[in-house]
Design a protein around this motif. Structure first.
Motif, PDB file in Angstrom:
ATOM      1  N   LEU A  77      58.001  34.615 -20.088  1.00 13.90           N
ATOM      2  CA  LEU A  77      59.231  34.957 -20.811  1.00 13.90           C
ATOM      3  C   LEU A  77      59.720  36.353 -20.433  1.00 13.90           C
ATOM      4  O   LEU A  77      60.921  36.562 -20.226  1.00 13.90           O
ATOM      5  CB  LEU A  77      58.998  34.862 -22.315  1.00 13.90           C
ATOM      6  N   ILE A  78      58.807  37.292 -20.299  1.00 15.21           N
ATOM      7  CA  ILE A  78      59.188  38.649 -19.883  1.00 15.21           C
ATOM      8  C   ILE A  78      59.770  38.628 -18.474  1.00 15.21           C
ATOM      9  O   ILE A  78      60.798  39.265 -18.204  1.00 15.21           O
ATOM     10  CB  ILE A  78      57.980  39.604 -19.971  1.00 15.21           C
ATOM     11  N   GLY A  79      59.129  37.893 -17.572  1.00 12.43           N
ATOM     12  CA  GLY A  79      59.641  37.797 -16.197  1.00 12.43           C
ATOM     13  C   GLY A  79      61.031  37.188 -16.142  1.00 12.43           C
ATOM     14  O   GLY A  79      61.902  37.679 -15.412  1.00 12.43           O
ATOM     15  N   LYS A  80      61.257  36.132 -16.900  1.00 15.92           N
ATOM     16  CA  LYS A  80      62.573  35.498 -16.929  1.00 15.92           C
ATOM     17  C   LYS A  80      63.607  36.446 -17.524  1.00 15.92           C
ATOM     18  O   LYS A  80      64.741  36.515 -17.042  1.00 15.92           O
ATOM     19  CB  LYS A  80      62.514  34.190 -17.724  1.00 15.92           C
ATOM     20  N   SER A  81      63.212  37.184 -18.556  1.00 15.22           N
ATOM     21  CA  SER A  81      64.136  38.145 -19.170  1.00 15.22           C
ATOM     22  C   SER A  81      64.511  39.255 -18.192  1.00 15.22           C
ATOM     23  O   SER A  81      65.668  39.691 -18.137  1.00 15.22           O
ATOM     24  CB  SER A  81      63.510  38.752 -20.428  1.00 15.22           C
TER      25      SER A  81
END
Length: 123
Positions: A77-81
């Motif tokens: 989720l952090i990477g996608k954000s």
């Protein structure tokens, strides 16, 4: 001898159902050529066996599995954000999926701490 008991049967059955669904999903992924799915199917199968046999290591196994899921889905989720922040297009279904899996993993961890315990039994 010790065994793991679930104080809340809804949590127990939900966890078993969730593990079966994840295993099915990973078996499908294995059929499409994703060899990494062998590892996840093995871990999920092991967790299912520990839970169904009320093994004394089930509580710790669920905790470790939930922590792995939290880190995996959290980092995803952090990477996608970060990609969205840098200018990638926003795909809400991917963000929703990643958020949903992260939430489920956190709930599994919290409910495991609250509703499972080790009990000494006599042979």
């Amino acid at each position: 001898m010790e065994k793991t008991i679930f104080k809340n049967k809804i949590f127990e059955y939900s966890l078993i159902g969730y593990l079966i669904l994840l295993s099915s999903w990973n078996l499908y992924a294995l059929g499409t050529g994703n060899l990494f799915a062998i590892i996840t199917c093995g871990i999920q199968g092991l967790l299912l066996i520990l839970i169904l046999t009320e093994n004394k290591y089930a509580k710790n196994g669920i905790k470790i599995g939930a922590i792995i899921l939290i880190f995996g889905h959290g980092l995803s989720l952090i990477g996608k954000s970060i990609k969205i922040f840098l200018g990638d297009e926003i795909v809400t279904s991917e963000l929703l999926q990643k958020t949903m899996f992260l939430t489920i993993a956190i709930l599994i961890y919290v409910f495991n701490e609250k509703y499972t315990e080790l009990v000494k039994t006599e042979k």
